[in-house]
Design a protein around this motif. Structure first.
Motif, PDB file in Angstrom:
ATOM      1  N   UNK A 177      23.781  22.540  83.462  1.00  0.00           N
ATOM      2  CA  UNK A 177      23.332  23.863  83.890  1.00  0.00           C
ATOM      3  C   UNK A 177      24.502  24.632  84.485  1.00  0.00           C
ATOM      4  N   UNK A 178      24.458  25.939  84.317  1.00  0.00           N
ATOM      5  CA  UNK A 178      25.480  26.788  84.936  1.00  0.00           C
ATOM      6  C   UNK A 178      25.368  26.801  86.449  1.00  0.00           C
ATOM      7  N   UNK A 179      24.307  26.202  87.014  1.00  0.00           N
ATOM      8  CA  UNK A 179      24.141  26.128  88.458  1.00  0.00           C
ATOM      9  C   UNK A 179      24.925  24.978  89.080  1.00  0.00           C
ATOM     10  N   UNK A 180      25.624  24.178  88.242  1.00  0.00           N
ATOM     11  CA  UNK A 180      26.522  23.178  88.808  1.00  0.00           C
ATOM     12  C   UNK A 180      26.035  21.753  88.745  1.00  0.00           C
ATOM     13  N   UNK A 181      25.109  21.440  87.828  1.00  0.00           N
ATOM     14  CA  UNK A 181      24.669  20.054  87.676  1.00  0.00           C
ATOM     15  C   UNK A 181      24.574  19.694  86.195  1.00  0.00           C
ATOM     16  N   UNK A 182      24.694  18.401  85.929  1.00  0.00           N
ATOM     17  CA  UNK A 182      24.561  17.891  84.571  1.00  0.00           C
ATOM     18  C   UNK A 182      23.772  16.597  84.585  1.00  0.00           C
ATOM     19  N   UNK A 183      23.207  16.238  83.440  1.00  0.00           N
ATOM     20  CA  UNK A 183      22.355  15.058  83.323  1.00  0.00           C
ATOM     21  C   UNK A 183      22.712  14.296  82.060  1.00  0.00           C
ATOM     22  N   UNK A 184      22.843  12.980  82.192  1.00  0.00           N
ATOM     23  CA  UNK A 184      23.008  12.085  81.048  1.00  0.00           C
ATOM     24  C   UNK A 184      22.038  10.928  81.210  1.00  0.00           C
ATOM     25  N   UNK A 185      21.147  10.733  80.246  1.00  0.00           N
ATOM     26  CA  UNK A 185      20.194   9.627  80.268  1.00  0.00           C
ATOM     27  C   UNK A 185      20.798   8.494  79.449  1.00  0.00           C
ATOM     28  N   UNK A 186      21.032   7.385  80.111  1.00  0.00           N
ATOM     29  CA  UNK A 186      21.846   6.302  79.552  1.00  0.00           C
ATOM     30  C   UNK A 186      20.969   5.329  78.744  1.00  0.00           C
ATOM     31  N   UNK A 187      20.703   5.714  77.504  1.00  0.00           N
ATOM     32  CA  UNK A 187      19.905   4.849  76.641  1.00  0.00           C
ATOM     33  C   UNK A 187      20.109   5.247  75.189  1.00  0.00           C
ATOM     34  N   UNK A 191      13.341  25.234  75.097  1.00  0.00           N
ATOM     35  CA  UNK A 191      13.264  24.460  73.860  1.00  0.00           C
ATOM     36  C   UNK A 191      12.683  23.077  74.140  1.00  0.00           C
ATOM     37  N   UNK A 192      12.275  22.386  73.072  1.00  0.00           N
ATOM     38  CA  UNK A 192      11.964  20.963  73.134  1.00  0.00           C
ATOM     39  C   UNK A 192      12.804  20.256  72.086  1.00  0.00           C
ATOM     40  N   UNK A 193      13.272  19.046  72.418  1.00  0.00           N
ATOM     41  CA  UNK A 193      14.129  18.266  71.524  1.00  0.00           C
ATOM     42  C   UNK A 193      13.691  16.815  71.563  1.00  0.00           C
ATOM     43  N   UNK A 194      13.885  16.130  70.442  1.00  0.00           N
ATOM     44  CA  UNK A 194      13.526  14.720  70.320  1.00  0.00           C
ATOM     45  C   UNK A 194      14.717  13.994  69.717  1.00  0.00           C
ATOM     46  N   UNK A 195      15.267  13.019  70.434  1.00  0.00           N
ATOM     47  CA  UNK A 195      16.464  12.332  69.956  1.00  0.00           C
ATOM     48  C   UNK A 195      16.224  11.557  68.665  1.00  0.00           C
ATOM     49  N   UNK A 196      14.947  11.269  68.344  1.00  0.00           N
ATOM     50  CA  UNK A 196      14.632  10.518  67.129  1.00  0.00           C
ATOM     51  C   UNK A 196      14.194  11.429  65.989  1.00  0.00           C
ATOM     52  N   UNK A 197      14.352  12.721  66.172  1.00  0.00           N
ATOM     53  CA  UNK A 197      13.999  13.685  65.125  1.00  0.00           C
ATOM     54  C   UNK A 197      15.306  14.203  64.525  1.00  0.00           C
ATOM     55  N   UNK A 198      15.673  13.794  63.300  1.00  0.00           N
ATOM     56  CA  UNK A 198      17.010  14.106  62.764  1.00  0.00           C
ATOM     57  C   UNK A 198      17.340  15.592  62.772  1.00  0.00           C
ATOM     58  N   UNK A 199      16.374  16.447  62.458  1.00  0.00           N
ATOM     59  CA  UNK A 199      16.666  17.876  62.384  1.00  0.00           C
ATOM     60  C   UNK A 199      16.997  18.497  63.730  1.00  0.00           C
ATOM     61  N   UNK A 236      19.204  17.294  65.754  1.00  0.00           N
ATOM     62  CA  UNK A 236      20.665  17.153  65.910  1.00  0.00           C
ATOM     63  C   UNK A 236      21.031  16.997  67.391  1.00  0.00           C
ATOM     64  N   UNK A 237      20.339  16.099  68.091  1.00  0.00           N
ATOM     65  CA  UNK A 237      20.488  16.033  69.542  1.00  0.00           C
ATOM     66  C   UNK A 237      21.611  15.098  69.974  1.00  0.00           C
ATOM     67  N   UNK A 238      22.142  15.386  71.151  1.00  0.00           N
ATOM     68  CA  UNK A 238      23.114  14.552  71.858  1.00  0.00           C
ATOM     69  C   UNK A 238      22.638  14.455  73.309  1.00  0.00           C
ATOM     70  N   UNK A 239      23.130  13.474  74.074  1.00  0.00           N
ATOM     71  CA  UNK A 239      22.483  13.193  75.364  1.00  0.00           C
ATOM     72  C   UNK A 239      22.952  13.992  76.569  1.00  0.00           C
ATOM     73  N   UNK A 240      24.003  14.805  76.484  1.00  0.00           N
ATOM     74  CA  UNK A 240      24.500  15.505  77.677  1.00  0.00           C
ATOM     75  C   UNK A 240      23.829  16.863  77.823  1.00  0.00           C
ATOM     76  N   UNK A 241      23.293  17.112  79.012  1.00  0.00           N
ATOM     77  CA  UNK A 241      22.701  18.395  79.388  1.00  0.00           C
ATOM     78  C   UNK A 241      23.393  18.887  80.646  1.00  0.00           C
TER      79      UNK A 241
END
Length: 726
Positions: free
Chosen positions: A173-183, A156-164, A166-171
């Motif tokens: 993976x089931x492989x044991x890692x996560x990502x949060x972009x602090x902005x 997928x592609x997502x844009x935090x400034x595109x209301x439809x 409905x994005x949030x910043x936490x991503x």
């Protein structure tokens, strides 16, 4: 102009951080051991490394993003053949110096690696950082906000400034890692759509600041919520049945009449929501909120009557002032409204459903005096008797507006709903210890997890709509939002396809959730259906109130762990690739596996995750995990399985939360095999200890205990012993 970063050199190192220079550039990389299992990466101008003092406004924005600023862990750094090795417990961050790369391992297991070019800076026309991570074939990607479709967001592609979106910043993976972009700035996510083997984030900010979490999904959500802030909790009353008002402009008396009609049918309501438009607003010439006289003529009498009815009132509100009033003009002159850059005049937003069609201006909540004023006015409404507030505050704010705090564009659009909900939460719960209150919204924005009570989407009254309501809750939970309240149908959609079967299946799913709301329109009330359907409704509502101590216990745990009430299979069983395919099943808290029925008929297949044993709540039969069951389920049943080693504490049979006796919140305890875990329950004082093959439990005085087959119960004073039957 594109800036590439290819060569690192070490500048300084401390127990909690290491600073590197990007050779032949003016930029640096700072890596922190922010917490156990958490690394923070910051790419920033090198000149800022020694000048980290933030402006007052920048600090305020940082506080809105992070609840914990200081690193609370340490690492060990040592030189390696081609760069450096950073160890944090069993985690190893390997950094290659030239060309710059990184990877993270746990022992021999590779958890995550960067792409060949980890970071790029495109400086024109505005700064945009590109972060590229390599995706393994096994990476299933979850989080990043609400979806009504597949929970795995890969490709997928997502844009935090595109209301439809409905994005949030936490991503994660089931492989044991996560990502949060602090902005709060705009972030575009490409989850492998352009290149299946690469995740790319385009971050429109002056610096790149991101956190990597290492662990299973529950650990990632726990660390993310500890970092970014956790929710307060509701009291007991909001855990009861909600009622959404029947029609626009409904007044308080007709809402009370509707609640009393439901009560006469055996359905007691705890919270009633006055429907849009907003039932109270600022006076036209004074900075004081007042109720619309046509909807509530005598507020004191109305709240007194609601108290006698044992019903709390919830109402919609937003930080707006009606255009064309003298108060609008006064606040425009004072700079208390959002102002157009070109003419210095307050921007007028067109009327909508919540404003009753009236044009309005938005309060500039970045102005501390305006924020304080709006909080204080809302607190007066709460003190008068308002029980909960609902607020959608994600507005289409033009790029041509700059707030008093200096924010504009995507940044202002992102922080505005956060400021609105924070002000309301301060009004509802901020003066209570512990903080307790409900501020609900359909908006999603960074920091949504701090306010917890999320309203579900507006869906069709169809089987597909039921599935979408469920998936939105699971997706929000994957993104760190602990609570979603489901609509029991949708009053704004056609009701022609709402059959008794669908109505009851929808209710059964909602009963095993954080909570739900009854729709007030005649076609979606229980009395619209036959007597048999109404009897089944009462059966499920009885179950709901018995579950309240357990569900509220899950929410109390969410305040400590950030984990959601409804937990997806991928989140709960990431190592079981088969479980991820059953993405409409979920765990309700830690103890119950729920398999909602989402299509007509009684036949359903249920997958029981491997590595566990599961007990059917309806039959008491035990099943080994890793198996698929075919079941025939009537309208009075729902496939629910208890997780072995856990207990389910149920409350008494009541019709209303006011009937809960604080001295006796529980009635029964169901055991699923030998108890190994202390149960989840509100105000929990029940503890399990194991010794010599038996479990010893304190806190079950006066409760009926239903042990699993093959176990026996012995009581000695305040202690209960569970052992194998001889």
């Amino acid at each position: 102009m594109t800036q590439l970063f290819n060569h690192l050199s070490l500048l300084t190192t401390k127990p909690a951080l290491a600073d590197f220079a990007f050779v032949e550039t003016d930029f640096a990389l700072r890596i922190e051991a922010h917490a156990p299992g958490v690394f923070r990466f910051r790419c920033l101008p090198a000149a800022r490394l020694d000048n980290e003092k933030l402006s007052t406004r920048a600090k305020a924005l940082s506080d809105m993003l992070l609840a914990r600023h200081e690193a609370v862990s340490e690492f060990q750094l040592e030189a390696a053949d081609s760069g450096w090795r950073i160890e944090q417990g069993e985690l190893v961050l390997l950094i290659q110096a030239n060309p710059w790369r990184f990877e993270i391992r746990r022992g021999e297991q590779l958890l995550l690696s960067s792409a060949e070019q980890p970071v790029t800076l495109v400086q024109e026309p505005n700064a945009c950082w590109q972060l590229d991570l390599a995706l393994a074939e096994e990476d299933a990607l979850y989080g990043l906000g609400e979806t009504l479709g597949e929970l795995d967001r890969r490709e997928e592609t997502l844009d935090s400034d595109r209301p439809n979106d409905r994005s949030l910043p936490l991503l994660w993976s089931t492989q044991g890692w996560g990502l949060y972009i602090n902005t709060f700035e705009r972030v575009e996510h490409d989850l492998g759509q352009q290149d299946l083997d690469r995740y790319r984030a385009c971050v429109h900010a002056a610096e790149l600041d991101f956190f990597l979490f290492l662990g299973d999904p529950s650990e990632i959500i726990n660390q993310y919520s500890a970092l970014t802030g956790r929710a307060g909790q509701p009291g007991v009353s909001p855990m009861g049945l909600w009622l959404d008002g029947a029609q626009a402009q409904q007044d308080i008396q007709s809402l009370r009449d509707l609640a009393n009609q439901c009560r006469e049918q055996g359905i007691a309501l705890d919270v009633a929501v006055l429907p849009p438009p907003e039932p109270y607003d600022f006076q036209q010439d004074k900075p004081a909120l007042e109720w619309n006289a046509a909807r509530m003529a005598e507020p004191r009498e109305a709240f007194s009557a609601l108290q006698n009815d044992q019903v709390q009132l919830a109402a919609w509100t937003r930080p707006c002032v009606q255009a064309g009033t003298s108060l609008f003009e006064e606040w425009e002159d004072r700079g208390w409204l959002l102002i157009n850059d070109d003419d210095g005049c307050a921007h007028v937003f067109p009327g909508d459903e919540l404003s009753g069609g009236r044009d309005y201006g938005l309060l500039d909540l970045t102005h501390k005096d305006v924020f304080r004023m709006w909080t204080e006015r809302q607190r007066q409404m709460v003190d008068d008797g308002l029980g909960a507030v609902l607020c959608n505050a994600r507005f289409d704010i033009p790029d041509t507006i700059t707030s008093r705090g200096g924010e504009s564009g995507a940044l202002l659009r992102a922080i505005y709903p956060v400021l609105a909900r924070q002000a309301l939460f301060d009004a509802v719960a901020g003066h209570k210890t512990p903080q307790e209150g409900v501020v609900a919204s359909r908006d999603l924005s960074p920091s949504s997890q701090r306010f917890a009570w999320q309203l579900g989407p507006q869906v069709e009254n169809t089987w597909a709509g039921l599935t979408e309501s469920l998936k939105s809750a699971l997706a929000s939970g994957n993104s760190g939002v602990p609570i979603q309240i489901h609509g029991w149908g949708n009053a704004a959609a056609s009701t022609s396809e709402m059959t008794p079967e669908l109505y009851l299946r929808w209710l059964a799913m909602a009963v095993f959730s954080a909570n739900f709301s009854l729709q007030g329109i005649p076609a979606l009330r229980p009395d619209a259906f036959d007597e048999e359907t109404q009897a089944q409704v009462n059966h499920w509502l009885e179950w709901r109130f018995r579950l309240v101590p357990y569900v509220l216990g899950i929410i109390e745990d969410a305040v400590r762990t950030g984990l959601p009430v409804q937990r997806s299979m991928a989140q709960s069983f990431p190592a079981d690739s088969q479980a991820r395919l059953w993405d409409t099943q979920y765990l309700l808290g830690p103890a119950l596996l729920v398999a909602p029925i989402l299509q007509p008929g009684q036949e359903i297949e249920v997958y029981l995750p491997e590595g566990e044993a599961w007990w059917d709540l309806s039959t008491g039969w035990r099943y080994e995990g890793g198996t698929t069951l075919k079941m025939s389920v009537g309208l009075d049943r729902l496939p629910v399985f208890g997780r072995e080693g856990h207990m389910l504490c149920l409350g008494p049979v009541v019709k209303h939360t006011s009937e809960f006796n604080s001295a006796r919140l529980l009635d029964e305890v169901w055991m699923f095999g030998m108890p190994e875990h202390s149960p989840v329950v509100m105000r929990n004082k029940i503890r399990v200890m194991q010794m010599q093959g038996s479990s010893y439990i304190k806190g079950l005085e006066g409760l009926k205990i239903l042990p699993s087959e093959g176990l026996e119960v012995k009581r000695r004073g305040a202690e209960v012993r569970i052992s194998r039957a001889r």
